[in-house]
Design a protein around this motif. Structure first.
Motif, PDB file in Angstrom:
ATOM      1  N   LEU A  30       5.304  -2.832 -53.578  1.00  0.00           N
ATOM      2  CA  LEU A  30       5.961  -3.321 -52.380  1.00  0.00           C
ATOM      3  C   LEU A  30       4.909  -3.895 -51.446  1.00  0.00           C
ATOM      4  CD1 LEU A  30       8.018  -0.074 -51.566  1.00  0.00           C
ATOM      5  CD2 LEU A  30       8.785  -1.988 -52.981  1.00  0.00           C
ATOM      6  N   LEU A  31       5.222  -4.996 -50.795  1.00  0.00           N
ATOM      7  CA  LEU A  31       4.410  -5.493 -49.693  1.00  0.00           C
ATOM      8  C   LEU A  31       5.094  -5.066 -48.412  1.00  0.00           C
ATOM      9  CD1 LEU A  31       2.123  -7.298 -48.464  1.00  0.00           C
ATOM     10  CD2 LEU A  31       3.796  -9.175 -48.516  1.00  0.00           C
ATOM     11  N   GLY A  78      15.458   0.202 -55.967  1.00  0.00           N
ATOM     12  CA  GLY A  78      15.740   1.131 -54.874  1.00  0.00           C
ATOM     13  C   GLY A  78      15.120   0.766 -53.545  1.00  0.00           C
ATOM     14  N   PHE A  79      14.354  -0.321 -53.474  1.00  0.00           N
ATOM     15  CA  PHE A  79      13.756  -0.765 -52.221  1.00  0.00           C
ATOM     16  C   PHE A  79      14.059  -2.245 -52.026  1.00  0.00           C
ATOM     17  CE2 PHE A  79      11.120   2.831 -53.564  1.00  0.00           C
ATOM     18  CZ  PHE A  79      11.133   3.608 -52.408  1.00  0.00           C
ATOM     19  N   VAL A  80      14.350  -2.616 -50.771  1.00  0.00           N
ATOM     20  CA  VAL A  80      14.703  -4.003 -50.467  1.00  0.00           C
ATOM     21  C   VAL A  80      13.983  -4.430 -49.195  1.00  0.00           C
ATOM     22  CG1 VAL A  80      16.970  -3.869 -51.570  1.00  0.00           C
ATOM     23  CG2 VAL A  80      16.732  -3.266 -49.152  1.00  0.00           C
ATOM     24  N   PRO A  81      13.757  -5.726 -49.027  1.00  0.00           N
ATOM     25  CA  PRO A  81      13.154  -6.212 -47.785  1.00  0.00           C
ATOM     26  C   PRO A  81      13.955  -5.769 -46.559  1.00  0.00           C
ATOM     27  CG  PRO A  81      13.113  -7.936 -49.439  1.00  0.00           C
ATOM     28  CD  PRO A  81      13.924  -6.820 -50.021  1.00  0.00           C
ATOM     29  N   GLN A 102       5.747   1.628 -55.576  1.00  0.00           N
ATOM     30  CA  GLN A 102       7.087   2.151 -55.331  1.00  0.00           C
ATOM     31  C   GLN A 102       7.197   3.633 -55.667  1.00  0.00           C
ATOM     32  OE1 GLN A 102      10.398   0.746 -57.607  1.00  0.00           O
ATOM     33  NE2 GLN A 102       9.367   0.879 -59.595  1.00  0.00           N
ATOM     34  N   ASP A 103       6.392   4.112 -56.631  1.00  0.00           N
ATOM     35  CA  ASP A 103       6.487   5.530 -56.973  1.00  0.00           C
ATOM     36  C   ASP A 103       5.776   6.423 -55.965  1.00  0.00           C
ATOM     37  OD1 ASP A 103       3.938   4.749 -57.691  1.00  0.00           O
ATOM     38  OD2 ASP A 103       3.953   5.718 -59.657  1.00  0.00           O
ATOM     39  N   HIS A 104       5.158   5.829 -54.920  1.00  0.00           N
ATOM     40  CA  HIS A 104       4.571   6.606 -53.834  1.00  0.00           C
ATOM     41  C   HIS A 104       5.331   6.429 -52.527  1.00  0.00           C
ATOM     42  CE1 HIS A 104       0.396   6.601 -55.979  1.00  0.00           C
ATOM     43  NE2 HIS A 104       1.210   7.505 -56.469  1.00  0.00           N
ATOM     44  N   ALA A 105       6.436   5.689 -52.554  1.00  0.00           N
ATOM     45  CA  ALA A 105       7.148   5.341 -51.328  1.00  0.00           C
ATOM     46  C   ALA A 105       8.429   6.152 -51.185  1.00  0.00           C
ATOM     47  CB  ALA A 105       7.476   3.848 -51.314  1.00  0.00           C
ATOM     48  N   VAL A 106       8.750   6.492 -49.936  1.00  0.00           N
ATOM     49  CA  VAL A 106      10.008   7.169 -49.624  1.00  0.00           C
ATOM     50  C   VAL A 106      10.630   6.489 -48.416  1.00  0.00           C
ATOM     51  CG1 VAL A 106       9.333   9.407 -50.571  1.00  0.00           C
ATOM     52  CG2 VAL A 106       8.826   8.883 -48.182  1.00  0.00           C
ATOM     53  N   PRO A 107      11.955   6.417 -48.355  1.00  0.00           N
ATOM     54  CA  PRO A 107      12.611   5.854 -47.171  1.00  0.00           C
ATOM     55  C   PRO A 107      12.374   6.741 -45.944  1.00  0.00           C
ATOM     56  CG  PRO A 107      14.119   5.966 -49.045  1.00  0.00           C
ATOM     57  CD  PRO A 107      12.917   6.773 -49.417  1.00  0.00           C
ATOM     58  N   VAL A 108      12.296   6.113 -44.786  1.00  0.00           N
ATOM     59  CA  VAL A 108      12.135   6.835 -43.523  1.00  0.00           C
ATOM     60  C   VAL A 108      13.486   6.884 -42.823  1.00  0.00           C
ATOM     61  CG1 VAL A 108      11.033   6.785 -41.252  1.00  0.00           C
ATOM     62  CG2 VAL A 108       9.731   6.144 -43.281  1.00  0.00           C
ATOM     63  N   PRO A 109      13.922   8.071 -42.381  1.00  0.00           N
ATOM     64  CA  PRO A 109      15.187   8.148 -41.638  1.00  0.00           C
ATOM     65  C   PRO A 109      15.198   7.203 -40.445  1.00  0.00           C
ATOM     66  CG  PRO A 109      14.399  10.346 -42.202  1.00  0.00           C
ATOM     67  CD  PRO A 109      13.305   9.391 -42.574  1.00  0.00           C
ATOM     68  N   ALA A 110      16.347   6.618 -40.177  1.00  0.00           N
ATOM     69  CA  ALA A 110      16.449   5.595 -39.143  1.00  0.00           C
ATOM     70  C   ALA A 110      16.108   6.124 -37.759  1.00  0.00           C
ATOM     71  CB  ALA A 110      17.857   4.999 -39.145  1.00  0.00           C
ATOM     72  N   ASP A 111      16.353   7.421 -37.513  1.00  0.00           N
ATOM     73  CA  ASP A 111      16.108   7.974 -36.178  1.00  0.00           C
ATOM     74  C   ASP A 111      14.726   8.595 -36.019  1.00  0.00           C
ATOM     75  OD1 ASP A 111      16.712   9.973 -37.951  1.00  0.00           O
ATOM     76  OD2 ASP A 111      18.008  11.103 -36.597  1.00  0.00           O
TER      77      ASP A 111
END
Length: 295
Positions: A30-31, A78-81, A102-111
């Motif tokens: 991911l960039l 599982g990841f998008v711009p 990508q295998d080191h990335a996790v989504p961050v909660p919006a809040d």
């Protein structure tokens, strides 16, 4: 793009802002545009050339990164711009753009604010992995945390107390001890007092179930001696910067105790799935103010 880059480890004056071409994400990458990067004890060790791993130069510091996905490479799922993600990696964060696997990335909660998310990554990953994965800590047990006002120590205090574990913190100044108490410790002791173990014994004559120790140094052996039978001493780091401590071999025998190494970097290298699981738990809990839902 700009990045804070060094061409020589061990010389902080060799690091400066420089201009680079924006990288292109490759397979599974991911960039991201960087929104926040946390710097800690490991970062300064790496920059000074004192860490056990010396990265190739030129090197961009900053391993705890939060940002927005700008582009995805082939094979990314599982990841998008436009998505905000967090990742712990070996450098790259002190830049306007960086590449993340990508295998080191996790989504961050919006809040959750980017700076808050970045500040949680390594300390809370290490604390969670140590306490629960390596230490097997259970509700109702008693843990002693050295360096309890530091980054990983404070994370251990908060996580343990949120899991219904009684926490004793070791800290020096009044201000630090107050902070450790607010973080959830039921007892905070000034380790500069040469009789600090007597205070611990009065409160808990049978000893503690676990020592979470990111400090080492002169506290190492006294803390191990404070274990209850079948206790575990987690070796997390050596922030005291004294010589690496040693332990008489008869003490683990007498205590039926264990010395347990906690190396989050090893987890990162060998089990990225578990790293993502722990980081997702930590980020989610942070939005819940570490409610008692860890286990």
């Amino acid at each position: 793009m700009r990045a804070y880059c060094g061409h020589e480890l061990g010389n902080l004056e060799a690091f400066a802002l420089q201009h680079f071409d924006t990288p292109t994400p490759g397979e599974g990458e991911l960039l991201i545009s960087v929104e926040a990067t946390a710097l800690g004890f490991v970062d300064q060790l790496v920059m000074r050339g004192l860490y056990q791993i010396k990265p190739p130069t030129p090197f961009v510091p900053g391993g705890e990164v939060v940002g927005t996905v700008e582009a995805v490479g082939p094979g990314v799922l599982g990841f998008v711009p436009g998505q905000r993600i967090a990742a712990w990696q070996f450098g790259g964060g002190l830049a306007e753009m960086t590449i993340v696997r990508q295998d080191h990335a996790v989504p961050v909660p919006a809040d959750l604010e980017p700076a808050a998310a970045a500040s949680l990554l390594l300390d809370y990953l290490t604390a969670y992995y140590g306490l629960f994965d390596r230490g097997g800590l259970k509700p109702g047990q008693l843990v002693l945390v050295t360096g309890a006002s530091g980054g990983v120590g404070a994370a251990a205090v908060r996580l343990a107390s949120a899991a219904s574990v009684s926490v004793i913190g070791l800290a020096s100044s009044d201000e630090k001890r107050e902070m450790v108490s607010r973080a959830g410790a039921s007892l905070v002791i000034d380790y500069r007092n040469e009789n600090w173990r007597e205070e611990l014994k009065r409160a808990h004559p049978s000893g503690v179930d676990m020592v979470f120790d990111p400090v080492g140094g002169g506290l190492f052996e006294p803390c191990f001696r404070s274990l209850a039978k079948r206790g575990r001493h987690l070796v997390v780091g050596f922030a005291s910067r004294d010589s690496i401590p040693s332990l008489p071999a008869n003490l683990p025998l007498l205590k039926s105790g264990e010395l347990v190494g906690v190396d989050a970097r090893y987890l990162w290298e060998t089990d990225p799935v578990r790293v993502r699981q722990v980081l997702s738990i930590v980020l989610r809990l942070s939005t819940m103010r570490l409610r008692r839902s860890l286990m």
